[in-house]
Scaffold this motif. Structure first.
Motif, PDB file in Angstrom:
ATOM      1  N   LEU A   1       0.806  -1.216   0.000  1.00  0.00           N
ATOM      2  CA  LEU A   1       0.000   0.000   0.000  1.00  0.00           C
ATOM      3  C   LEU A   1       0.845   1.276   0.000  1.00  0.00           C
ATOM      4  O   LEU A   1       0.303   2.374  -0.088  1.00  0.00           O
ATOM      5  N   GLY A   2       2.147   1.128   0.115  1.00  0.00           N
ATOM      6  CA  GLY A   2       3.028   2.291   0.086  1.00  0.00           C
ATOM      7  C   GLY A   2       2.911   3.176   1.314  1.00  0.00           C
ATOM      8  O   GLY A   2       2.973   4.410   1.216  1.00  0.00           O
ATOM      9  N   VAL A   3       2.749   2.542   2.486  1.00  0.00           N
ATOM     10  CA  VAL A   3       2.633   3.288   3.741  1.00  0.00           C
ATOM     11  C   VAL A   3       3.598   2.685   4.760  1.00  0.00           C
ATOM     12  O   VAL A   3       4.210   1.647   4.523  1.00  0.00           O
ATOM     13  N   SER A   4       3.710   3.353   5.895  1.00  0.00           N
ATOM     14  CA  SER A   4       4.555   2.819   6.958  1.00  0.00           C
ATOM     15  C   SER A   4       3.803   1.716   7.711  1.00  0.00           C
ATOM     16  O   SER A   4       2.593   1.532   7.527  1.00  0.00           O
ATOM     17  N   ARG A   5       4.498   1.025   8.582  1.00  0.00           N
ATOM     18  CA  ARG A   5       3.880  -0.054   9.349  1.00  0.00           C
ATOM     19  C   ARG A   5       2.888   0.463  10.394  1.00  0.00           C
ATOM     20  O   ARG A   5       1.968  -0.250  10.773  1.00  0.00           O
ATOM     21  N   THR A   6       3.084   1.712  10.850  1.00  0.00           N
ATOM     22  CA  THR A   6       2.249   2.228  11.944  1.00  0.00           C
ATOM     23  C   THR A   6       0.757   2.246  11.612  1.00  0.00           C
ATOM     24  O   THR A   6      -0.049   1.707  12.385  1.00  0.00           O
ATOM     25  N   PRO A   7       0.317   2.853  10.482  1.00  0.00           N
ATOM     26  CA  PRO A   7      -1.119   2.830  10.200  1.00  0.00           C
ATOM     27  C   PRO A   7      -1.649   1.432   9.910  1.00  0.00           C
ATOM     28  O   PRO A   7      -2.816   1.143  10.164  1.00  0.00           O
ATOM     29  N   VAL A   8      -0.789   0.549   9.398  1.00  0.00           N
ATOM     30  CA  VAL A   8      -1.218  -0.836   9.175  1.00  0.00           C
ATOM     31  C   VAL A   8      -1.464  -1.513  10.519  1.00  0.00           C
ATOM     32  O   VAL A   8      -2.458  -2.228  10.704  1.00  0.00           O
ATOM     33  N   ARG A   9      -0.569  -1.277  11.472  1.00  0.00           N
ATOM     34  CA  ARG A   9      -0.751  -1.832  12.821  1.00  0.00           C
ATOM     35  C   ARG A   9      -2.061  -1.310  13.435  1.00  0.00           C
ATOM     36  O   ARG A   9      -2.818  -2.066  14.047  1.00  0.00           O
ATOM     37  N   GLU A  10      -2.321  -0.026  13.263  1.00  0.00           N
ATOM     38  CA  GLU A  10      -3.559   0.560  13.785  1.00  0.00           C
ATOM     39  C   GLU A  10      -4.783  -0.038  13.096  1.00  0.00           C
ATOM     40  O   GLU A  10      -5.809  -0.299  13.739  1.00  0.00           O
ATOM     41  N   ALA A  11      -4.674  -0.276  11.797  1.00  0.00           N
ATOM     42  CA  ALA A  11      -5.778  -0.898  11.056  1.00  0.00           C
ATOM     43  C   ALA A  11      -6.018  -2.319  11.548  1.00  0.00           C
ATOM     44  O   ALA A  11      -7.167  -2.758  11.721  1.00  0.00           O
ATOM     45  N   PHE A  12      -4.926  -3.053  11.809  1.00  0.00           N
ATOM     46  CA  PHE A  12      -5.046  -4.414  12.339  1.00  0.00           C
ATOM     47  C   PHE A  12      -5.765  -4.408  13.690  1.00  0.00           C
ATOM     48  O   PHE A  12      -6.573  -5.302  13.978  1.00  0.00           O
ATOM     49  N   GLN A  13      -5.482  -3.418  14.504  1.00  0.00           N
ATOM     50  CA  GLN A  13      -6.141  -3.335  15.806  1.00  0.00           C
ATOM     51  C   GLN A  13      -7.648  -3.112  15.631  1.00  0.00           C
ATOM     52  O   GLN A  13      -8.458  -3.693  16.363  1.00  0.00           O
ATOM     53  N   GLU A  14      -8.019  -2.304  14.646  1.00  0.00           N
ATOM     54  CA  GLU A  14      -9.444  -2.091  14.346  1.00  0.00           C
ATOM     55  C   GLU A  14     -10.096  -3.408  13.919  1.00  0.00           C
ATOM     56  O   GLU A  14     -11.188  -3.769  14.375  1.00  0.00           O
ATOM     57  N   LEU A  15      -9.412  -4.133  13.054  1.00  0.00           N
ATOM     58  CA  LEU A  15      -9.966  -5.372  12.512  1.00  0.00           C
ATOM     59  C   LEU A  15     -10.042  -6.474  13.561  1.00  0.00           C
ATOM     60  O   LEU A  15     -10.958  -7.298  13.537  1.00  0.00           O
ATOM     61  N   GLU A  16      -9.100  -6.483  14.498  1.00  0.00           N
ATOM     62  CA  GLU A  16      -9.168  -7.466  15.582  1.00  0.00           C
ATOM     63  C   GLU A  16     -10.387  -7.177  16.455  1.00  0.00           C
ATOM     64  O   GLU A  16     -11.082  -8.101  16.900  1.00  0.00           O
ATOM     65  N   GLY A  17     -10.656  -5.895  16.680  1.00  0.00           N
ATOM     66  CA  GLY A  17     -11.830  -5.528  17.482  1.00  0.00           C
ATOM     67  C   GLY A  17     -13.133  -5.988  16.865  1.00  0.00           C
ATOM     68  O   GLY A  17     -14.112  -6.228  17.578  1.00  0.00           O
ATOM     69  N   GLU A  18     -13.146  -6.136  15.548  1.00  0.00           N
ATOM     70  CA  GLU A  18     -14.344  -6.605  14.849  1.00  0.00           C
ATOM     71  C   GLU A  18     -14.431  -8.125  14.807  1.00  0.00           C
ATOM     72  O   GLU A  18     -15.446  -8.680  14.379  1.00  0.00           O
ATOM     73  N   GLY A  19     -13.347  -8.784  15.199  1.00  0.00           N
ATOM     74  CA  GLY A  19     -13.328 -10.245  15.153  1.00  0.00           C
ATOM     75  C   GLY A  19     -12.887 -10.805  13.820  1.00  0.00           C
ATOM     76  O   GLY A  19     -12.984 -12.017  13.588  1.00  0.00           O
ATOM     77  N   LEU A  20     -12.355  -9.950  12.934  1.00  0.00           N
ATOM     78  CA  LEU A  20     -11.932 -10.430  11.618  1.00  0.00           C
ATOM     79  C   LEU A  20     -10.568 -11.095  11.637  1.00  0.00           C
ATOM     80  O   LEU A  20     -10.300 -12.009  10.860  1.00  0.00           O
ATOM     81  N   ILE A  21      -9.686 -10.626  12.515  1.00  0.00           N
ATOM     82  CA  ILE A  21      -8.343 -11.183  12.588  1.00  0.00           C
ATOM     83  C   ILE A  21      -7.930 -11.350  14.052  1.00  0.00           C
ATOM     84  O   ILE A  21      -8.550 -10.779  14.945  1.00  0.00           O
ATOM     85  N   THR A  22      -6.875 -12.145  14.253  1.00  0.00           N
ATOM     86  CA  THR A  22      -6.271 -12.296  15.575  1.00  0.00           C
ATOM     87  C   THR A  22      -4.821 -11.859  15.476  1.00  0.00           C
ATOM     88  O   THR A  22      -4.063 -12.373  14.638  1.00  0.00           O
ATOM     89  N   LEU A  23      -4.439 -10.881  16.296  1.00  0.00           N
ATOM     90  CA  LEU A  23      -3.067 -10.379  16.269  1.00  0.00           C
ATOM     91  C   LEU A  23      -2.114 -11.384  16.902  1.00  0.00           C
ATOM     92  O   LEU A  23      -2.458 -12.070  17.857  1.00  0.00           O
TER      93      LEU A  23
END
Length: 217
Positions: free
Chosen positions: A41-63
């Protein structure tokens, strides 16, 4: 004239990954790498990590500690639950927007872009449609004037809900453009009930598009 706020980077990344999971591009058990997705996506790891945290809260992924994340199981009920909630919230947002009114210049500008897109739908590309789709929904949320409603909808946003098949994208763009026009025209005419119903039809069809990826058992 009011302006639309740009979606935060983490929200846009979460939407991209969310859609990829919904459509089966990422399947149950797949490992998601922070580094790989950031590079794609051409971005740093920080916003991806934040996005992963959002998705874990929805139950879509497990960190996983220092290992990215793993995609959880998604089934028809999960998809229905998400889209039924979107139907409730977005229909209410459309109703409120019609009652309260939308900035006239913004409304006219969006309708002008939609009318033009409808005339040239065969030549529309994904980026053009995606940007306009986002702008229409954000304008409705903004006009509804409820910050928490907007926050909830941002957390469920997945962009265009294109179904299966070779012509699925073109078909979705055509129907969705007509639906967006109906929603905004109802808001322009201050017809709250029709704005609500038009949004229900729009999100309901998007739900059916996503359910096409999940055969009934």
């Amino acid at each position: 004239m009011e302006t639309l706020e740009m979606m935060p980077v983490r929200i846009r990344i979460a939407a991209i990954v969310r859609k990829a999971i919904y459509s089966g591009e990422y399947k149950s058990g797949d490992e998601l790498s922070l580094t790989d997705i950031a590079a794609q996506l051409g971005v740093s790891r920080t916003p991806v990590r934040e996005a992963f945290q959002e998705l874990e809260g929805e139950g879509l992924i497990t960190l996983r500690m220092n290992k990215g994340a793993v995609v959880n199981t998604v089934d028809r009920k999960f998809i229905r639950d998400i889209f039924e909630m979107r139907m409730l919230l977005e229909a209410e947002a459309a109703r409120r927007a019609a009652e309260k009114g939308m900035d006239k210049k913004m409304l006219e500008a969006l309708l002008g872009r939609l009318y033009n897109l409808r005339e040239h739908i065969g030549a529309a590309d994904t980026a053009e449609y995606t940007a306009l789709n986002q702008a229409v929904h954000q304008a409705v949320w903004q006009a509804a004037d409820n910050r928490l409603l907007t926050v909830c909808l941002l957390r469920m946003w997945n962009g265009p809900s294109v179904g299966r098949g070779q012509d699925a994208a073109a078909d979705h763009y055509r129907h969705s453009t007509d639906e967006h026009i109906s929603i905004l025209e109802s808001i322009r005419d201050r017809n709250a009930e029709e704005a609500k119903n038009a949004m229900l039809r729009h999100i309901g069809r998007s739900m059916e598009n996503m359910l096409a990826y999940y055969p009934e058992t």
